[in-house]
Design a protein around this motif. Structure first.
Motif, PDB file in Angstrom:
ATOM      1  N   GLU A   7       0.800  -1.196  -0.030  1.00 40.36           N
ATOM      2  CA  GLU A   7       0.028   0.075  -0.115  1.00 40.36           C
ATOM      3  C   GLU A   7       0.824   1.267  -0.125  1.00 40.36           C
ATOM      4  O   GLU A   7       1.926   1.221   0.514  1.00 40.36           O
ATOM      5  CB  GLU A   7      -0.989  -0.062   1.265  1.00 40.36           C
ATOM      6  CG  GLU A   7      -2.154   1.087   1.039  1.00 40.36           C
ATOM      7  CD  GLU A   7      -3.210   0.833   2.069  1.00 40.36           C
ATOM      8  OE1 GLU A   7      -3.521   1.740   2.626  1.00 40.36           O
ATOM      9  OE2 GLU A   7      -3.520  -0.240   2.412  1.00 40.36           O
ATOM     10  N   TRP A  75      -8.832   7.345  -1.251  1.00 36.57           N
ATOM     11  CA  TRP A  75      -8.410   6.418  -2.077  1.00 36.57           C
ATOM     12  C   TRP A  75      -7.212   5.338  -1.476  1.00 36.57           C
ATOM     13  O   TRP A  75      -6.553   6.019  -0.720  1.00 36.57           O
ATOM     14  CB  TRP A  75      -7.775   6.793  -3.293  1.00 36.57           C
ATOM     15  CG  TRP A  75      -9.104   7.543  -4.275  1.00 36.57           C
ATOM     16  CD1 TRP A  75     -10.236   7.915  -3.842  1.00 36.57           C
ATOM     17  CD2 TRP A  75      -8.768   7.833  -5.574  1.00 36.57           C
ATOM     18  NE1 TRP A  75     -11.085   8.588  -4.646  1.00 36.57           N
ATOM     19  CE2 TRP A  75      -9.984   8.537  -6.166  1.00 36.57           C
ATOM     20  CE3 TRP A  75      -7.999   7.740  -6.444  1.00 36.57           C
ATOM     21  CZ2 TRP A  75     -10.160   9.000  -7.324  1.00 36.57           C
ATOM     22  CZ3 TRP A  75      -8.246   8.182  -7.798  1.00 36.57           C
ATOM     23  CH2 TRP A  75      -9.265   8.595  -8.063  1.00 36.57           C
ATOM     24  N   ILE A  76      -7.219   4.288  -1.955  1.00 34.96           N
ATOM     25  CA  ILE A  76      -6.089   3.311  -1.673  1.00 34.96           C
ATOM     26  C   ILE A  76      -5.145   3.062  -2.644  1.00 34.96           C
ATOM     27  O   ILE A  76      -5.790   2.637  -4.036  1.00 34.96           O
ATOM     28  CB  ILE A  76      -6.655   1.893  -1.137  1.00 34.96           C
ATOM     29  CG1 ILE A  76      -7.243   2.225   0.273  1.00 34.96           C
ATOM     30  CG2 ILE A  76      -5.527   0.960  -0.976  1.00 34.96           C
ATOM     31  CD1 ILE A  76      -7.969   0.868   0.908  1.00 34.96           C
ATOM     32  N   LEU A  78      -2.137   0.875  -4.492  1.00 31.27           N
ATOM     33  CA  LEU A  78      -1.305  -0.019  -4.332  1.00 31.27           C
ATOM     34  C   LEU A  78      -0.131  -0.299  -5.474  1.00 31.27           C
ATOM     35  O   LEU A  78      -0.394   0.134  -6.473  1.00 31.27           O
ATOM     36  CB  LEU A  78      -2.234  -1.481  -4.617  1.00 31.27           C
ATOM     37  CG  LEU A  78      -3.365  -1.880  -3.704  1.00 31.27           C
ATOM     38  CD1 LEU A  78      -4.333  -2.814  -4.176  1.00 31.27           C
ATOM     39  CD2 LEU A  78      -2.901  -2.033  -2.402  1.00 31.27           C
ATOM     40  N   HIS A 132      -5.635  -7.690  -3.915  1.00 32.31           N
ATOM     41  CA  HIS A 132      -5.682  -6.824  -2.807  1.00 32.31           C
ATOM     42  C   HIS A 132      -6.631  -5.538  -2.774  1.00 32.31           C
ATOM     43  O   HIS A 132      -6.993  -5.266  -1.695  1.00 32.31           O
ATOM     44  CB  HIS A 132      -4.028  -6.237  -3.138  1.00 32.31           C
ATOM     45  CG  HIS A 132      -2.893  -6.983  -2.408  1.00 32.31           C
ATOM     46  ND1 HIS A 132      -2.745  -8.188  -2.920  1.00 32.31           N
ATOM     47  CD2 HIS A 132      -2.243  -6.938  -1.248  1.00 32.31           C
ATOM     48  CE1 HIS A 132      -1.616  -8.859  -2.195  1.00 32.31           C
ATOM     49  NE2 HIS A 132      -1.740  -7.982  -1.220  1.00 32.31           N
ATOM     50  N   ALA A 133      -6.947  -5.359  -3.875  1.00 30.38           N
ATOM     51  CA  ALA A 133      -8.174  -4.214  -3.947  1.00 30.38           C
ATOM     52  C   ALA A 133      -9.283  -4.902  -3.541  1.00 30.38           C
ATOM     53  O   ALA A 133      -9.941  -4.080  -2.729  1.00 30.38           O
ATOM     54  CB  ALA A 133      -8.493  -3.955  -5.711  1.00 30.38           C
ATOM     55  N   SER A 136      -8.812  -4.838   0.144  1.00 25.78           N
ATOM     56  CA  SER A 136      -8.882  -3.605   1.042  1.00 25.78           C
ATOM     57  C   SER A 136     -10.290  -2.804   0.903  1.00 25.78           C
ATOM     58  O   SER A 136     -10.958  -2.135   1.804  1.00 25.78           O
ATOM     59  CB  SER A 136      -8.152  -2.516  -0.141  1.00 25.78           C
ATOM     60  OG  SER A 136      -6.637  -2.717  -0.033  1.00 25.78           O
ATOM     61  N   ASN A 139     -12.249  -4.731   3.929  1.00 26.64           N
ATOM     62  CA  ASN A 139     -11.727  -3.935   4.928  1.00 26.64           C
ATOM     63  C   ASN A 139     -12.472  -2.758   5.137  1.00 26.64           C
ATOM     64  O   ASN A 139     -12.500  -2.191   6.435  1.00 26.64           O
ATOM     65  CB  ASN A 139     -10.240  -3.911   5.114  1.00 26.64           C
ATOM     66  CG  ASN A 139      -9.518  -5.425   5.328  1.00 26.64           C
ATOM     67  OD1 ASN A 139     -10.219  -6.490   5.643  1.00 26.64           O
ATOM     68  ND2 ASN A 139      -8.349  -5.499   4.883  1.00 26.64           N
ATOM     69  N   CYS A 140     -12.631  -2.047   4.355  1.00 25.39           N
ATOM     70  CA  CYS A 140     -13.386  -0.659   4.599  1.00 25.39           C
ATOM     71  C   CYS A 140     -14.892  -0.614   4.470  1.00 25.39           C
ATOM     72  O   CYS A 140     -15.509   0.056   4.483  1.00 25.39           O
ATOM     73  CB  CYS A 140     -12.997   0.088   3.300  1.00 25.39           C
ATOM     74  SG  CYS A 140     -11.242   0.812   3.368  1.00 25.39           S
TER      75      CYS A 140
END
Length: 191
Positions: A7, A75-76, A78, A132-133, A136, A139-140
């Motif tokens: 991240e 925003w995340i 990666l 991974h997206a 993420s 998790n949000c």
């Protein structure tokens, strides 16, 4: 292939944009409406007469996103790295992004961008970034992940389907104002 996904922050957008997103368009999905759409639609792959390069960054790349009035704070970002070099990346947008990419839904995350350097495509990097997206977004508190592409990006459409996404929207006229003969295809993945 040995690589890692980490991240990052929005500060990395210029470096993120160094990974090419361009691809060659050799075929496209023609949208066929069965019974004028009442019987559904079919996507039929057909060769294009003159293959060409499509480069999303040509019009609006990552280095420009930070300069817009968009709120990138939720925003995340990666990054995928092999040894010490960047080989890919993905960006997940959330509700409140000032663009309505998440359709006003707090439970929907948008895979705004995903890219893998051409030398590393087909080696699992894109799948790892997509996964991974998903993590993420989950998790949000999101229950669904959305990603848009076009009918000229056949490889991406096949990739999203392999990743478990389902075609949820076909917008035949999304790019008419830009003079493009393309169809917007929106995919959704339940998390």
């Amino acid at each position: 292939m040995d690589f890692r996904v980490v991240e990052e922050t929005a500060d990395m957008l210029p470096e993120y944009g160094s990974v090419p997103i361009a691809y060659e368009v050799n075929s496209r999905f023609r949208v066929e409406r069965v019974s004028d759409g009442l019987g559904g639609i079919r996507l039929i792959e057909e060769a294009v007469q003159s293959p060409y390069i499509k480069d999303y960054d040509e019009l609006d790349g990552p280095e420009r996103w930070a300069r817009r009035s968009w709120d990138l704070s939720n925003w995340i970002f990666l990054g995928a790295y092999g040894k010490q070099e960047r080989i890919g990346g993905a960006i997940v947008a959330f509700h409140g992004d000032d663009m309505n990419y998440c359709e006003g839904r707090e439970d929907l995350a948008g895979l705004w961008d995903i890219r893998v350097h051409p030398e590393y495509r087909g080696q699992g990097v894109g799948s790892a970034l997509f996964q991974h997206a998903e993590i993420s977004a989950r998790n949000c508190g999101c229950t669904q992940l959305k990603v848009e592409t076009q009918n000229v990006n056949v490889a991406a459409c096949r990739f999203y389907a392999r990743m478990g996404a389902r075609l949820g929207r076909v917008h035949l006229y999304a790019y008419r104002a830009e003079g493009l003969d393309e169809v917007e295809l929106t995919w959704y993945k339940d998390l």
